[in-house]
Design a protein around this motif. Structure first.
Motif, short mmCIF file in Angstrom:
data_model
loop_
_atom_site.label_atom_id
_atom_site.label_comp_id
_atom_site.label_asym_id
_atom_site.label_seq_id
_atom_site.Cartn_x
_atom_site.Cartn_y
_atom_site.Cartn_z
N PRO A 12 15.52 94.88 -2.11
CA PRO A 12 14.91 95.69 -1.05
C PRO A 12 15.70 96.95 -0.72
O PRO A 12 15.22 97.80 0.02
CB PRO A 12 14.88 94.73 0.15
N PHE A 13 16.90 97.07 -1.28
CA PHE A 13 17.76 98.21 -0.95
C PHE A 13 17.80 99.27 -2.04
O PHE A 13 18.48 100.28 -1.89
CB PHE A 13 19.18 97.71 -0.67
N GLN A 14 17.09 99.05 -3.15
CA GLN A 14 17.13 100.04 -4.21
C GLN A 14 16.38 101.30 -3.81
O GLN A 14 15.48 101.29 -2.97
CB GLN A 14 16.55 99.46 -5.50
N ALA A 15 16.79 102.42 -4.42
CA ALA A 15 16.21 103.70 -4.07
C ALA A 15 14.75 103.78 -4.50
O ALA A 15 14.37 103.26 -5.55
CB ALA A 15 17.01 104.81 -4.74
N LYS A 16 13.96 104.45 -3.70
CA LYS A 16 12.57 104.76 -4.06
C LYS A 16 12.62 106.12 -4.77
O LYS A 16 12.49 107.17 -4.16
CB LYS A 16 11.69 104.78 -2.82
N THR A 17 12.78 106.08 -6.07
CA THR A 17 13.09 107.29 -6.82
C THR A 17 11.86 108.13 -7.15
O THR A 17 11.97 109.34 -7.32
CB THR A 17 13.79 106.93 -8.14
N GLY A 18 10.71 107.49 -7.30
CA GLY A 18 9.53 108.21 -7.77
C GLY A 18 9.50 108.36 -9.28
O GLY A 18 8.54 108.89 -9.84
N TYR A 19 10.54 107.88 -9.97
CA TYR A 19 10.56 107.92 -11.43
C TYR A 19 9.88 106.67 -11.99
O TYR A 19 9.63 105.70 -11.27
CB TYR A 19 12.00 107.99 -11.94
N GLY A 20 9.60 106.69 -13.27
CA GLY A 20 9.07 105.49 -13.90
C GLY A 20 10.10 104.38 -13.90
O GLY A 20 11.28 104.62 -14.20
N GLU A 21 9.70 103.17 -13.52
CA GLU A 21 10.63 102.04 -13.45
C GLU A 21 10.07 100.88 -14.26
O GLU A 21 8.88 100.55 -14.16
CB GLU A 21 10.86 101.63 -12.00
N HIS A 22 10.93 100.26 -15.05
CA HIS A 22 10.49 99.24 -16.00
C HIS A 22 11.47 98.06 -15.96
O HIS A 22 12.67 98.25 -16.07
CB HIS A 22 10.43 99.81 -17.41
N GLN A 23 10.94 96.88 -15.84
CA GLN A 23 11.75 95.67 -15.93
C GLN A 23 11.87 95.28 -17.40
O GLN A 23 10.87 95.19 -18.12
CB GLN A 23 11.08 94.53 -15.15
N ILE A 24 13.09 95.09 -17.87
CA ILE A 24 13.32 94.70 -19.25
C ILE A 24 14.14 93.42 -19.28
O ILE A 24 14.66 92.98 -18.26
CB ILE A 24 14.03 95.81 -20.05
N GLU A 25 14.23 92.84 -20.46
CA GLU A 25 15.00 91.61 -20.63
C GLU A 25 16.09 91.83 -21.67
O GLU A 25 15.91 92.60 -22.61
CB GLU A 25 14.09 90.46 -21.09
N VAL A 26 17.20 91.14 -21.50
CA VAL A 26 18.23 91.17 -22.53
C VAL A 26 17.86 90.17 -23.62
O VAL A 26 17.11 89.22 -23.40
CB VAL A 26 19.62 90.83 -21.94
N ASN A 27 18.39 90.43 -24.81
CA ASN A 27 18.16 89.53 -25.94
C ASN A 27 16.68 89.28 -26.16
O ASN A 27 16.23 88.15 -26.36
CB ASN A 27 18.89 88.20 -25.73
N ASP A 28 15.90 90.36 -26.15
CA ASP A 28 14.44 90.25 -26.26
C ASP A 28 13.95 91.36 -27.19
O ASP A 28 14.06 92.55 -26.87
CB ASP A 28 13.81 90.39 -24.88
N SER A 29 13.39 90.98 -28.33
CA SER A 29 12.92 91.98 -29.29
C SER A 29 11.70 92.73 -28.79
O SER A 29 11.33 93.76 -29.38
CB SER A 29 12.59 91.29 -30.63
#
Length: 411
Positions: A53-70
């Motif tokens: 809830p404290f992350q900046a509201k940047t207005g940029y594209g935001e993407h959730q990714i995973e580690v060790n994931d092709s």
């Protein structure tokens, strides 16, 4: 869908979503992204961290990714960035080999925020009372990540020189980029000496130097400072405060540990002094910058002052001796002339080192020069080529093994 998009696309691979109100690193990240956006770059941020809830509201594209994931491979190949920024060396270790496979022509930049292995080495030396050892396994990993990238951003001139002298990294792989300030505060609009009272400390408690500074100050400095300044309180603010920090509160003496503050500058502007009693760390210190931006003189140590301003430019003698730190704080608190001198010294440091226009154009020009001569730049970096071919393959094979293991476990 991304292949026809503008060519000046930047992808930030972030260990954590930027929280500028919680960490100096979060502010640093947004400084860089804002600079790039103003230069016409399209910004995308990707992180394996969970949103907060404290992350900046940047207005940029935001993407959730995973580690060790092709699945990341297909996604980033379609995104096709021309510039990739890793915000920690661990992110380069995790995703660097994938980026080189999928987007081989993207310029790769490592932003260290601070020299992580230097901070860890200083911490170990302090804990064990031993000489500083720069050459340890974390340093090997961090230096290797720097060598594999096309450019490494450093927030400290001291650390640039250290990398050149002790680790033999060349100038053309390093770029100094400090915190960026667009204008000096208007001191006439801020509270003056008589309108302020009490002492403040500020800094997120996920950061080990801040935890140590708070404990050291509470146990070694505050008892004698409280005697020197009876009736004066010290208020400590920090994101992610926990029981270990809150137990330091002592209402009887006026030492109070609070949680986060939503507006660091407004908070600090109420206090007469800002304290940064750091005993180890690296990079530039957001808490000191906040003090200067709020017109609040900062009392710090040699480690705190490093990379912020020269040792003789603070208006007092820097020290990490508890007695001297307490005496300096008491003097600046009680003496308006000394207080004004320290405040003005901070304003001079802002003006001389941190102005946006002093750094923005040079950074963009550096990126564009590398992009225009990328193959020549990489050919010149023979050790980076060797490390990409050999050592980093181990990261790839480990990641592929973990991915395969996870798939088998889900069957």
């Amino acid at each position: 869908m991304y292949r026809d998009a503008p060519t000046k696309r930047t992808l930030l691979l972030a260990k954590h979503w930027p929280e500028p109100a919680s960490t100096a690193a979060g502010r640093r990240t947004l400084d860089i992204l804002e600079l790039l956006a103003e230069a016409g770059y399209e910004i995308e941020i990707a992180s394996p961290a969970q949103p907060t809830p404290f992350q900046a509201k940047t207005g940029y594209g935001e993407h959730q990714i995973e580690v060790n994931d092709s699945g990341f491979d297909d996604w980033v190949r379609a995104l096709n960035p021309m510039l990739v920024i890793y915000d920690r060396f661990m992110m380069e270790e995790q995703f660097g080999w994938r980026m080189r496979e999928q987007c081989p022509h993207a310029v790769t930049v490592l932003d260290t925020s601070d020299f992580h292995s230097l901070r860890e080495a200083r911490h170990e030396a302090l804990k064990h009372g031993q000489p500083l050892n720069l050459f340890h396994p974390i340093a090997e990993r961090e230096i290797a990540a720097m060598a594999r990238c096309d450019l490494t951003l450093m927030i400290s001139r001291v650390e640039v020189e250290l990398l050149k002298q002790h680790f033999c990294l060349p100038d053309w792989l390093l770029h100094y980029l400090p915190f960026l300030v667009k204008q000096l505060p208007d001191l006439k609009t801020l509270p003056g000496f008589d309108e302020r009272q009490h002492l403040a400390m500020i800094g997120g408690f996920k950061h080990a130097p801040n935890r140590d500074a708070t404990i050291w100050f509470a146990e070694q400095v505050w008892p004698q400072l409280h005697r020197l300044l009876p009736g004066v309180e010290c208020h400590v603010y920090g994101a992610y405060s926990d029981h270990a920090m809150h137990r330091l509160s002592d209402p009887a003496t006026g030492f109070r540990v609070h949680g986060r503050t939503d507006d660091a500058l407004a908070t600090l502007a109420r206090y007469r002094l800002n304290l940064a009693p750091l005993r180890f760390g690296a990079g530039q210190k957001g808490k000191i910058l906040d003090g200067w931006l709020s017109g609040t003189p900062t009392v710090t140590t040699p480690i705190g002052a490093e990379s912020m301003a020269p040792a003789d430019a603070w208006g007092y003698v820097l020290s990490d001796n508890p007695d001297q730190f307490a005496a300096t704080t008491a003097q600046l608190y009680q003496n308006q002339t000394a207080w004004l001198g320290a405040r003005d010294a901070g304003q001079q440091a802002l003006a001389s080192e941190f102005f946006y226009e002093h750094h923005a154009a040079a950074f963009i020009a550096r990126l564009e020069s590398i992009a225009e001569n990328l193959q020549e730049h990489r050919n010149r970096n023979i050790w980076g080529r060797i490390l990409r071919r050999t050592e980093h393959r181990a990261e790839e094979f480990m990641s592929r093994w973990i991915e395969a293991k996870n798939k088998l476990a889900d069957m």
